[in-house]
Enzyme design. Structure first.
Site, PDB file in Angstrom:
ATOM      1  N   ARG A  54      44.774 101.299  59.766  1.00 23.75           N
ATOM      2  CA  ARG A  54      44.503 102.419  58.861  1.00 23.75           C
ATOM      3  C   ARG A  54      44.630 102.078  57.379  1.00 23.75           C
ATOM      4  NH1 ARG A  54      45.975 104.397  63.642  1.00 23.75           N
ATOM      5  NH2 ARG A  54      47.067 102.422  63.634  1.00 23.75           N
ATOM      6  N   THR A  55      45.733 101.445  57.013  1.00 22.80           N
ATOM      7  CA  THR A  55      45.991 101.239  55.590  1.00 22.80           C
ATOM      8  C   THR A  55      44.943 100.295  55.013  1.00 22.80           C
ATOM      9  OG1 THR A  55      48.306 101.501  56.136  1.00 22.80           O
ATOM     10  CG2 THR A  55      47.811 100.713  53.927  1.00 22.80           C
ATOM     11  N   LYS A  63      49.227  75.296  53.953  1.00 21.16           N
ATOM     12  CA  LYS A  63      49.437  73.953  53.372  1.00 21.16           C
ATOM     13  C   LYS A  63      50.731  73.878  52.581  1.00 21.16           C
ATOM     14  CE  LYS A  63      44.608  74.006  52.279  1.00 21.16           C
ATOM     15  NZ  LYS A  63      43.691  73.773  51.180  1.00 21.16           N
ATOM     16  N   ARG A 100      50.285  94.125  51.748  1.00 23.98           N
ATOM     17  CA  ARG A 100      51.287  94.451  52.775  1.00 23.98           C
ATOM     18  C   ARG A 100      51.988  93.154  53.132  1.00 23.98           C
ATOM     19  NH1 ARG A 100      50.386  97.998  58.183  1.00 23.98           N
ATOM     20  NH2 ARG A 100      50.573  99.590  56.576  1.00 23.98           N
ATOM     21  N   HIS A 120      56.780 102.324  52.133  1.00 22.18           N
ATOM     22  CA  HIS A 120      55.339 102.453  52.373  1.00 22.18           C
ATOM     23  C   HIS A 120      54.880 103.616  51.490  1.00 22.18           C
ATOM     24  CE1 HIS A 120      51.488 102.210  54.166  1.00 22.18           C
ATOM     25  NE2 HIS A 120      51.798 102.186  55.446  1.00 22.18           N
TER      26      HIS A 120
HETATM   27  N1  ASP Z   1      51.711 102.032  60.249  1.00 19.51           N
HETATM   28  C1  ASP Z   1      53.005 102.399  59.759  1.00 19.51           C
HETATM   29  C2  ASP Z   1      53.630 101.223  59.046  1.00 19.51           C
HETATM   30  O1  ASP Z   1      52.976 100.227  58.847  1.00 19.51           O
HETATM   31  C3  ASP Z   1      53.866 102.947  60.846  1.00 19.51           C
HETATM   32  C4  ASP Z   1      54.043 102.043  62.041  1.00 19.51           C
HETATM   33  O2  ASP Z   1      53.521 100.915  62.076  1.00 19.51           O
HETATM   34  O3  ASP Z   1      54.698 102.498  62.961  1.00 19.51           O
HETATM   35  O4  ASP Z   1      54.769 101.328  58.660  1.00 19.51           O
HETATM   36  N1   CP Z   2      50.029 104.175  59.007  1.00 20.71           N
HETATM   37  C1   CP Z   2      49.783 102.851  58.848  1.00 20.71           C
HETATM   38  O1   CP Z   2      50.275 102.219  57.918  1.00 20.71           O
HETATM   39  O2   CP Z   2      48.916 102.355  59.754  1.00 20.71           O
HETATM   40  P1   CP Z   2      48.499 100.810  59.868  1.00 20.71           P
HETATM   41  O3   CP Z   2      49.754 100.043  60.150  1.00 20.71           O
HETATM   42  O4   CP Z   2      47.496 100.768  60.984  1.00 20.71           O
HETATM   43  O5   CP Z   2      47.925 100.408  58.552  1.00 20.71           O
END
Ligand code: ASP
Ligand code: CP
Length: 361
Positions: free
Chosen positions: A87-88, A116, A137, A170
């Site tokens: 999603r993110t 490397k 991330r 987050h």
């Molecule tokens: N997608 C969210 C996160 O990356 C929640 C999860 O992974 O449970 O923190």
């Molecule tokens: N809610 C969320 O962060 O989803 P993803 O980990 O799929 O990005």
């Protein structure tokens, strides 16, 4: 909150030693970084929510969508995702496309020269040569802060957006959660005064940690933290709530919370942080929601989840109008577009277009 302090003016040791709230005051300058939930004021949340809705409405018409694509067509974004994401990653990518930014990505450190032996710092500095913004991330808590600080000490200080760091923050998920709550409670007095229940792995769930803070900006809130004892919310978050004067309840009794909650925010067990499979020894069976619970909750209660889910929400309730996690996910794309536009200081043009053309739902 004091604003416009500059990351370029502070040593790493001094910055690292700041409280998370103080760190927030270093994000609002030029460029604007999004590193921690604590950097946002309620007024900024309101502005982002309004802008997100306007972008969404403008985008409904082809002429509007074409206009939006011109706004940041001179910019490039680097999406660096060193942890899995659906999603993110996708919603940031879609938000960039909506605003005309070109995107580049590294989604697996095995495909970058980190293999490397290049340090993560040098890797990010490399990205800053090609991009105008880094959306990242990373499994290491606080690493987005480190990158923003590091770039502030080069001649390429570009905005850094934290798309999830370690088990600590987050912030953009918290923005989309606020946007979802705002929209859900629009007709019942807004977020103020509501009871929000967080359920599941609150110890390691970074979305809960970021959202709990944003809720301190609203009046007369009650937060219910519902989890088995080893997965309960951290004392650092409770300390922040105490300092902000936000009421909270820490409990294992989900049944007692169900009838009073206005929003139930479910989370999955974050077992990727286990050292030795310890999650599997914790009984989480009473921290899930299914058809039998829908009889007990209020008609106006919403069920949220940052996703991905496992078994904590039964698919049986997916079509109940109170189950809003799919809408919540889609909201992420609009609020992230609003955040990116604001990051580049170009929001006035979207507002002007909206006022001129008044696009409706
Ligand atoms: N997608 C969210 C996160 O990356 C929640 C999860 O992974 O449970 O923190
Ligand atoms: N809610 C969320 O962060 O989803 P993803 O980990 O799929 O990005």
């Amino acid at each position: 909150m004091e604003q416009n302090k500059r990351l370029g003016d502070i040593s790493w040791q001094d910055f690292k030693a700041l409280s998370v709230v103080e760190k927030g005051s270093y994000c609002q300058g030029e460029p604007m970084h999004t590193l921690v939930a604590q950097q946002f004021s309620r007024a900024q949340l309101q502005e982002l929510c309004t802008l997100a809705t306007r972008i969404k409405r403008i985008c409904k018409r082809r002429a509007g969508a074409n206009f939006l694509k011109t706004l940041l067509s001179d910019k490039r974004a680097m999406l660096y995702f060193a942890q899995p994401s659906s999603r993110t990653y996708l919603s940031f990518n879609a938000a960039c496309q909506t605003l005309g930014l070109d995107t580049m990505d590294v989604r697996d450190t095995k495909t970058s020269s980190e293999v490397k032996g290049e340090s993560p710092e040098d890797t990010l500095r490399t990205f800053s040569s090609y991009a105008d913004m880094i959306i990242m991330r990373h499994p290491v808590g606080g690493f987005a802060e480190r990158v923003a600080w590091m770039l502030a000490h080069t001649n390429r200080e570009i905005p850094v957006l934290n798309a999830g760091s370690g088990a600590d923050q987050h912030p953009t998920q918290a923005l989309l959660d606020i946007y979802t709550l705002e929209r859900s409670f629009e007709k019942i007095g807004g977020i103020d005064g509501k009871h929000i229940a967080f359920v599941g792995d609150l110890q390691r769930g970074r979305t809960v940690r970021s959202l709990a803070w944003l809720l301190t900006l609203y009046k007369d809130m009650t937060l219910h933290f519902v989890a088995p004892e080893p997965l309960q919310i951290g004392q650092d978050i409770l300390d922040l709530l105490d300092a902000a004067g936000t009421r909270y309840v820490v409990t294992q009794d989900f049944a007692a919370v169900l009838p009073v909650a206005d929003a139930i925010y479910m989370t999955r067990i974050q077992d990727e942080w286990d050292v030795d499979g310890e999650s599997s020894t914790i009984d989480t069976s009473s921290f899930s929601i299914g058809a039998e619970h829908m009889e007990i909750i209020k008609e106006s209660t919403v069920i949220m989840h940052p996703l991905p889910r496992r078994k904590e929400i039964s698919t049986d309730i997916d079509n109940d109008p109170r189950a809003i996690y799919w809408r919540q996910m889609r909201n992420g794309m609009w609020i992230r577009a609003a955040l990116i536009l604001t990051t580049f200081g170009r929001q006035a043009e979207a507002h002007q277009y909206y006022d001129d053309y008044k696009p409706q739902n």
